[in-house]
Scaffold this motif. Sequence first.
Motif, PDB file in Angstrom:
ATOM      1  N   MET A   1      -4.170  -4.667   7.231  1.00 45.93           N
ATOM      2  CA  MET A   1      -3.504  -4.939   5.949  1.00 45.93           C
ATOM      3  C   MET A   1      -1.993  -4.933   6.121  1.00 45.93           C
ATOM      4  SD  MET A   1      -4.256  -5.611   2.889  1.00 45.93           S
ATOM      5  CE  MET A   1      -3.035  -6.187   1.742  1.00 45.93           C
ATOM      6  N   ARG A   2      -1.514  -3.868   6.791  1.00 41.93           N
ATOM      7  CA  ARG A   2      -0.080  -3.792   6.955  1.00 41.93           C
ATOM      8  C   ARG A   2       0.393  -4.910   7.881  1.00 41.93           C
ATOM      9  NH1 ARG A   2       2.381   2.160   7.556  1.00 41.93           N
ATOM     10  NH2 ARG A   2       0.179   2.634   7.455  1.00 41.93           N
ATOM     11  N   ALA A   4      -1.043  -7.834   8.242  1.00 41.61           N
ATOM     12  CA  ALA A   4      -1.059  -9.077   7.461  1.00 41.61           C
ATOM     13  C   ALA A   4       0.187  -9.141   6.582  1.00 41.61           C
ATOM     14  CB  ALA A   4      -2.317  -9.125   6.605  1.00 41.61           C
ATOM     15  N   PHE A   5       0.546  -7.985   6.017  1.00 39.94           N
ATOM     16  CA  PHE A   5       1.722  -7.949   5.150  1.00 39.94           C
ATOM     17  C   PHE A   5       2.987  -8.309   5.926  1.00 39.94           C
ATOM     18  CE2 PHE A   5       5.361  -5.593   3.551  1.00 39.94           C
ATOM     19  CZ  PHE A   5       5.417  -6.106   2.263  1.00 39.94           C
ATOM     20  N   GLU A 211      13.328  -6.826  -2.495  1.00 41.81           N
ATOM     21  CA  GLU A 211      12.069  -6.375  -1.890  1.00 41.81           C
ATOM     22  C   GLU A 211      12.279  -5.111  -1.063  1.00 41.81           C
ATOM     23  OE1 GLU A 211      12.891  -9.437  -2.178  1.00 41.81           O
ATOM     24  OE2 GLU A 211      11.159 -10.779  -2.375  1.00 41.81           O
ATOM     25  N   MET A 215      10.681  -1.485  -1.407  1.00 44.82           N
ATOM     26  CA  MET A 215       9.896  -0.909  -0.311  1.00 44.82           C
ATOM     27  C   MET A 215      10.403   0.484   0.028  1.00 44.82           C
ATOM     28  SD  MET A 215       9.641  -4.374   1.875  1.00 44.82           S
ATOM     29  CE  MET A 215       8.658  -3.971   3.285  1.00 44.82           C
ATOM     30  N   ALA A 220       7.881   2.895   1.935  1.00 44.46           N
ATOM     31  CA  ALA A 220       7.429   2.131   3.093  1.00 44.46           C
ATOM     32  C   ALA A 220       8.157   2.653   4.322  1.00 44.46           C
ATOM     33  CB  ALA A 220       7.736   0.654   2.898  1.00 44.46           C
ATOM     34  N   SER A 221       7.471   2.678   5.447  1.00 48.68           N
ATOM     35  CA  SER A 221       8.110   3.209   6.651  1.00 48.68           C
ATOM     36  C   SER A 221       9.169   2.231   7.145  1.00 48.68           C
ATOM     37  CB  SER A 221       7.064   3.445   7.733  1.00 48.68           C
ATOM     38  OG  SER A 221       6.488   2.222   8.086  1.00 48.68           O
ATOM     39  N   VAL A 224       7.806  -0.969   8.764  1.00 52.98           N
ATOM     40  CA  VAL A 224       7.325  -2.021   7.866  1.00 52.98           C
ATOM     41  C   VAL A 224       8.498  -2.763   7.228  1.00 52.98           C
ATOM     42  CG1 VAL A 224       6.063  -2.445   5.725  1.00 52.98           C
ATOM     43  CG2 VAL A 224       5.147  -0.878   7.416  1.00 52.98           C
TER      44      VAL A 224
END
Lengths: 304, 279
Positions: A1-2, A4-5, A211, A215, A220-221, A224
């Motif tokens: 998922m991450r 793909a993100f 964004e 994040m 979000a790390s 990412v």
Amino acid sequence: MRLAFVLGEIGSGLRRNVSMVVSVILVTFVSLTFVGAAGMLQLQINQMKGYWYDKVQVAIFLCSDGSTAAGCATGPVTAEQQANLRTLLESPAVHQYVNDFAFESQDDAYRHFKEQFSNSPIVESVTPDQLPASFRINLKDPEKYQIISETFSSQAGVESVIDQRQLLERLFSVMNAASLVAVSVAGVMIVCAILLIATTIRLSAFSRRRETGIMRLVGASKAVIQLPFILEGVIAAVIGAALASGTLWAAAHFFLGEYLAKQYPDTAFISPAQTLLLAPALIGLGVLLAGTSSLLTLRRYLRV
Amino acid sequence: MIRFENVTKVYDQTARPALDSINLEIDRGEFAFLVGASGSGKSTFLRLVLKEDRASSGAVYVAGQNVANISSWRVPRLRRGIGVVFQDFRLLPQKTVFANVAFAMQVIGKSRSVIRDTVPEVLKTVGLEGKENRLPHELSGGEQQRVAIARAVVNRPGILLADEPTGNLDPTTSMGIMGVLDKINQNGTTVVMATHDDDIVNEMRKRVVELKNGVVIRDEARALYTSMIPVVGQSRRLKDASGRDPGPEPVAASPRSETSAALRSGTRAQARAAAEGTL
């Protein structure tokens, strides 16, 4: 998922910034082509040095079937003449100048010839008995070439005495100068590439500050948040490096292989396949360039 | 849940500190208003909780942990435990309502199925069911703020920080937003809301912490936007702070001039002493 993100973010970043990405690709392409050209020149120098270049200075070629030199009027060198030459080489008068010497038989000569000219069609038309046997001499002092030459030129069974270095060294110094020029141009272009990548990343970070702000807030790390930007630069640089590798291959294939090799059939040229050895180095250099410059830029413009 | 111990924040050495030796504790599940004029230190307070800035001195504890001891690569984990809502919503204009809320889960690596289950649930909590596929510009201000709240709470943080969430909204819509925040608070989330909106504070009757020039000048439970206590009546003030419902006071009708006058008459030291008395 991450994953793909992150991939999705990279895609949208590249789309949003097409013109900048294209310029990064072109700049890395040109700069790495120059780096690669310097590399190719060095490969070519190595190719031309052949088996003996770094080991000896002087070659005494012995008469073979096709020899037309005056000393070869009696036909190919005999075993007796060969033994005489060896004795002469070992005699104190000559030995004081000689560090070391080796005998290259016609079969050895053929083997080394095949190695050096592996890319050339000439290999198929050559047989061992066409190539002269030789003594290869490593001098204590390369300047003493004249002494060896005078001593051996007049000996029976000697076709010629050649100072190999003198033949090639001038050519090599031209090629070395050319690669130096290529490296300097590459240096300037690499600076361009680094600055351009930094600017691109900055623009990209700015256009996506909403964004990244969100994040950050939702935790979000760092990876990412920053990875899409870094990978954008890296992908552009890798494309540039791949184009540069392709160009070098094309140059080796069409210019060296199809054109120069026909003009100078007695010169050993590098093969297109050899230039592909440079590709991983170029791609690695591109990744390093883009990675470091984007990391440094992000540290300043994308706080996490 | 949030504890400030002697926290001072200085942005500019030559100017007065943004926060000046603040001592404050907000318990788990509490709902607290942070009031005060612009520049009083409300935003600095919120930034310190989020570790957006470091305190110049003193210690900030969030969920029992001193944020000064959180290494930079663990800061994201701290922030996952804190939801934030702003006056300007900060939605992503090209993403739908659903995608805006889902974004907060995607970037911390939640699986698609979890996102599919959680987002509609949270949107229902904030009263936006059926509007998943709208874009932000197709929503009213109040609805946009609901999306922002949904995004802030979708990862179930223990703390929700709201920085003037009703600043851009009309009174009726604001009350709707307060209903949502109250509901989130009822579910156990600690809510800290910085605001200028006196109607809302007066309506909600929650704890009020008033800052002025970086100092806590009032900290009352179930209070109004402005103090109902004359500065001289300190004993009564302590009683209020202990939780007694002050009831509808005439002060509430014209509170501002009176309080500011009172504050002007009292020295800062007095005010601080009063504030500390209520802790």
